[in-house]
Design a protein around this motif. Structure first.
Motif, PDB file in Angstrom:
ATOM      1  N   VAL A  95       0.858  -1.186   0.000  1.00 28.59           N
ATOM      2  CA  VAL A  95       0.000   0.000   0.000  1.00 28.59           C
ATOM      3  C   VAL A  95       0.892   1.233   0.000  1.00 28.59           C
ATOM      4  O   VAL A  95       1.836   1.321   0.785  1.00 28.59           O
ATOM      5  N   THR A  96       0.586   2.172  -0.879  1.00 30.16           N
ATOM      6  CA  THR A  96       1.372   3.410  -0.919  1.00 30.16           C
ATOM      7  C   THR A  96       0.933   4.330   0.220  1.00 30.16           C
ATOM      8  O   THR A  96      -0.179   4.197   0.747  1.00 30.16           O
ATOM      9  N   SER A  97       1.781   5.268   0.564  1.00 30.08           N
ATOM     10  CA  SER A  97       1.434   6.215   1.627  1.00 30.08           C
ATOM     11  C   SER A  97       0.251   7.089   1.190  1.00 30.08           C
ATOM     12  O   SER A  97      -0.579   7.474   2.009  1.00 30.08           O
ATOM     13  N   THR A  98       0.154   7.357  -0.113  1.00 28.38           N
ATOM     14  CA  THR A  98      -0.981   8.144  -0.625  1.00 28.38           C
ATOM     15  C   THR A  98      -2.279   7.384  -0.418  1.00 28.38           C
ATOM     16  O   THR A  98      -3.284   7.951   0.020  1.00 28.38           O
ATOM     17  N   GLN A  99      -2.258   6.077  -0.735  1.00 26.75           N
ATOM     18  CA  GLN A  99      -3.455   5.258  -0.525  1.00 26.75           C
ATOM     19  C   GLN A  99      -3.831   5.218   0.957  1.00 26.75           C
ATOM     20  O   GLN A  99      -4.997   5.330   1.319  1.00 26.75           O
ATOM     21  N   GLU A 100      -2.816   5.054   1.796  1.00 21.52           N
ATOM     22  CA  GLU A 100      -3.061   4.972   3.234  1.00 21.52           C
ATOM     23  C   GLU A 100      -3.696   6.257   3.760  1.00 21.52           C
ATOM     24  O   GLU A 100      -4.671   6.226   4.508  1.00 21.52           O
ATOM     25  N   LYS A 101      -3.162   7.411   3.348  1.00 22.11           N
ATOM     26  CA  LYS A 101      -3.715   8.694   3.769  1.00 22.11           C
ATOM     27  C   LYS A 101      -5.139   8.855   3.268  1.00 22.11           C
ATOM     28  O   LYS A 101      -6.010   9.351   3.986  1.00 22.11           O
ATOM     29  N   ALA A 102      -5.392   8.435   2.017  1.00 24.07           N
ATOM     30  CA  ALA A 102      -6.740   8.547   1.454  1.00 24.07           C
ATOM     31  C   ALA A 102      -7.727   7.680   2.220  1.00 24.07           C
ATOM     32  O   ALA A 102      -8.848   8.101   2.520  1.00 24.07           O
ATOM     33  N   VAL A 103      -7.302   6.460   2.583  1.00 28.83           N
ATOM     34  CA  VAL A 103      -8.166   5.553   3.349  1.00 28.83           C
ATOM     35  C   VAL A 103      -8.524   6.178   4.687  1.00 28.83           C
ATOM     36  O   VAL A 103      -9.695   6.219   5.084  1.00 28.83           O
ATOM     37  N   LEU A 104      -7.534   6.690   5.397  1.00 33.00           N
ATOM     38  CA  LEU A 104      -7.768   7.283   6.725  1.00 33.00           C
ATOM     39  C   LEU A 104      -8.660   8.517   6.630  1.00 33.00           C
ATOM     40  O   LEU A 104      -9.569   8.709   7.440  1.00 33.00           O
ATOM     41  N   ALA A 105      -8.427   9.337   5.610  1.00 37.56           N
ATOM     42  CA  ALA A 105      -9.240  10.551   5.444  1.00 37.56           C
ATOM     43  C   ALA A 105     -10.680  10.204   5.095  1.00 37.56           C
ATOM     44  O   ALA A 105     -11.623  10.787   5.644  1.00 37.56           O
ATOM     45  N   MET A 106     -10.866   9.239   4.201  1.00 38.18           N
ATOM     46  CA  MET A 106     -12.225   8.860   3.805  1.00 38.18           C
ATOM     47  C   MET A 106     -12.971   8.216   4.971  1.00 38.18           C
ATOM     48  O   MET A 106     -14.160   8.451   5.170  1.00 38.18           O
ATOM     49  N   LYS A 107     -12.264   7.401   5.753  1.00 34.30           N
ATOM     50  CA  LYS A 107     -12.911   6.774   6.905  1.00 34.30           C
ATOM     51  C   LYS A 107     -13.299   7.835   7.931  1.00 34.30           C
ATOM     52  O   LYS A 107     -14.395   7.799   8.505  1.00 34.30           O
ATOM     53  N   ALA A 108     -12.421   8.804   8.153  1.00 32.72           N
ATOM     54  CA  ALA A 108     -12.718   9.894   9.097  1.00 32.72           C
ATOM     55  C   ALA A 108     -13.919  10.702   8.624  1.00 32.72           C
ATOM     56  O   ALA A 108     -14.672  11.242   9.427  1.00 32.72           O
ATOM     57  N   ALA A 109     -14.109  10.754   7.297  1.00 33.81           N
ATOM     58  CA  ALA A 109     -15.243  11.488   6.739  1.00 33.81           C
ATOM     59  C   ALA A 109     -16.521  10.654   6.742  1.00 33.81           C
ATOM     60  O   ALA A 109     -17.563  11.116   6.309  1.00 33.81           O
ATOM     61  N   GLY A 110     -16.416   9.395   7.216  1.00 31.49           N
ATOM     62  CA  GLY A 110     -17.615   8.571   7.340  1.00 31.49           C
ATOM     63  C   GLY A 110     -17.961   7.716   6.129  1.00 31.49           C
ATOM     64  O   GLY A 110     -19.054   7.175   6.035  1.00 31.49           O
ATOM     65  N   GLU A 111     -17.030   7.591   5.188  1.00 28.36           N
ATOM     66  CA  GLU A 111     -17.305   6.780   3.999  1.00 28.36           C
ATOM     67  C   GLU A 111     -17.353   5.296   4.364  1.00 28.36           C
ATOM     68  O   GLU A 111     -16.579   4.838   5.206  1.00 28.36           O
ATOM     69  N   PRO A 112     -18.241   4.518   3.735  1.00 26.26           N
ATOM     70  CA  PRO A 112     -18.287   3.082   4.011  1.00 26.26           C
ATOM     71  C   PRO A 112     -17.053   2.367   3.444  1.00 26.26           C
ATOM     72  O   PRO A 112     -16.461   2.826   2.473  1.00 26.26           O
ATOM     73  N   ILE A 113     -16.709   1.241   4.055  1.00 26.86           N
ATOM     74  CA  ILE A 113     -15.510   0.488   3.661  1.00 26.86           C
ATOM     75  C   ILE A 113     -15.538   0.115   2.179  1.00 26.86           C
ATOM     76  O   ILE A 113     -14.536   0.239   1.481  1.00 26.86           O
ATOM     77  N   THR A 114     -16.681  -0.334   1.691  1.00 31.78           N
ATOM     78  CA  THR A 114     -16.785  -0.736   0.283  1.00 31.78           C
ATOM     79  C   THR A 114     -16.455   0.427  -0.644  1.00 31.78           C
ATOM     80  O   THR A 114     -15.740   0.263  -1.633  1.00 31.78           O
ATOM     81  N   ALA A 115     -16.972   1.618  -0.325  1.00 27.44           N
ATOM     82  CA  ALA A 115     -16.705   2.798  -1.156  1.00 27.44           C
ATOM     83  C   ALA A 115     -15.231   3.179  -1.102  1.00 27.44           C
ATOM     84  O   ALA A 115     -14.642   3.562  -2.117  1.00 27.44           O
ATOM     85  N   ILE A 116     -14.630   3.073   0.078  1.00 29.67           N
ATOM     86  CA  ILE A 116     -13.202   3.394   0.217  1.00 29.67           C
ATOM     87  C   ILE A 116     -12.373   2.429  -0.621  1.00 29.67           C
ATOM     88  O   ILE A 116     -11.474   2.837  -1.361  1.00 29.67           O
ATOM     89  N   ALA A 117     -12.685   1.130  -0.503  1.00 30.78           N
ATOM     90  CA  ALA A 117     -11.939   0.113  -1.246  1.00 30.78           C
ATOM     91  C   ALA A 117     -11.989   0.383  -2.750  1.00 30.78           C
ATOM     92  O   ALA A 117     -10.972   0.321  -3.448  1.00 30.78           O
ATOM     93  N   LYS A 118     -13.180   0.718  -3.231  1.00 29.46           N
ATOM     94  CA  LYS A 118     -13.348   0.989  -4.657  1.00 29.46           C
ATOM     95  C   LYS A 118     -12.570   2.233  -5.067  1.00 29.46           C
ATOM     96  O   LYS A 118     -11.921   2.262  -6.104  1.00 29.46           O
ATOM     97  N   ALA A 119     -12.616   3.278  -4.233  1.00 28.98           N
ATOM     98  CA  ALA A 119     -11.972   4.547  -4.568  1.00 28.98           C
ATOM     99  C   ALA A 119     -10.450   4.434  -4.642  1.00 28.98           C
ATOM    100  O   ALA A 119      -9.820   5.060  -5.494  1.00 28.98           O
ATOM    101  N   VAL A 120      -9.849   3.652  -3.737  1.00 29.98           N
ATOM    102  CA  VAL A 120      -8.375   3.568  -3.714  1.00 29.98           C
ATOM    103  C   VAL A 120      -7.825   2.316  -4.401  1.00 29.98           C
ATOM    104  O   VAL A 120      -6.619   2.138  -4.480  1.00 29.98           O
TER     105      VAL A 120
END
Length: 197
Positions: free
Chosen positions: A158-183
């Motif tokens: 996992v790249t650091s960019t992906q990791e930051k995006a995952v953490l930011a999206m989760k903090a914003a309340g995005e569902p896991i499935t949507a995060i997985a698809k986005a990154v």
């Protein structure tokens, strides 16, 4: 050229449908005279960059719309700053805004006050939901719960960019499935990122 009434409908995920909103909006539309155009989005309310909303916003800026109607204000957006600036833009362009369930009509001073109060409530609900999810996950982690069956140290690179995006999206309340698809990562990998201290 005759202007149009825009009816905007939004749900947060692809799995949801518009059934709870459309009957009331259709009943309202049937009582109107003039041209009506429907705009439908399946996207988060935390960002205004959505396909149907972008199309509607373009029509607004071209002067083709004189009224925007939603079922509830939180269908339009969920941040105070985004909604407040949008309400200001509506007023600057002489576009009326109606929220059926909230009883809001921006053509009145009471309606403008109510709209801004409801925008604050929508953002509060979003933040509260995110806090509840984080607290629940922390409690589950404290009890040794793991998600997705992944083992620590055994995940896809996992790249650091992906990791930051995952953490930011989760903090914003995005569902896991949507995060997985986005990154572009699997759900187990997303869970392993979230579990890493």
């Amino acid at each position: 050229m005759a202007k149009t009434i825009a009816i905007y409908v939004r749900v947060s995920t692809q799995q949801q449908d518009f059934r709870s909103q459309e009957p009331d909006l259709q009943q309202w539309a049937d009582a109107q005279n003039g041209r009506i155009k429907w705009y439908r989005d399946k996207a988060t309310g935390k960002r205004m960059n959505r396909p149907a909303w972008n199309e509607l916003e373009f029509a607004l800026r071209m002067g083709k719309i004189f009224q925007v109607v939603v079922w509830r204000i939180d269908r339009l957006g969920r941040t105070v700053s985004g909604l407040a600036s949008l309400f200001d833009e509506f007023q600057d362009r002489n576009i009326n805004f109606v929220s059926l369930k909230d009883g809001v009509d921006l053509s009145t001073s009471a309606g403008r006050l109510m709209a801004n109060m409801l925008a604050s409530v929508a953002q509060y609900e979003t933040e509260l939901r995110g806090e509840r999810v984080a607290a629940g996950q922390a409690a589950a982690r404290a009890k040794g719960k793991r998600w997705g069956g992944s083992q620590a140290g055994k995940r896809k690179k996992v790249t650091s960019t992906q990791e930051k995006a995952v953490l930011a999206m989760k903090a914003a309340g995005e569902p896991i499935t949507a995060i997985a698809k986005a990154v572009g990562l699997s759900r187990p990998t997303i869970y392993s990122i979230l579990e890493t201290p």
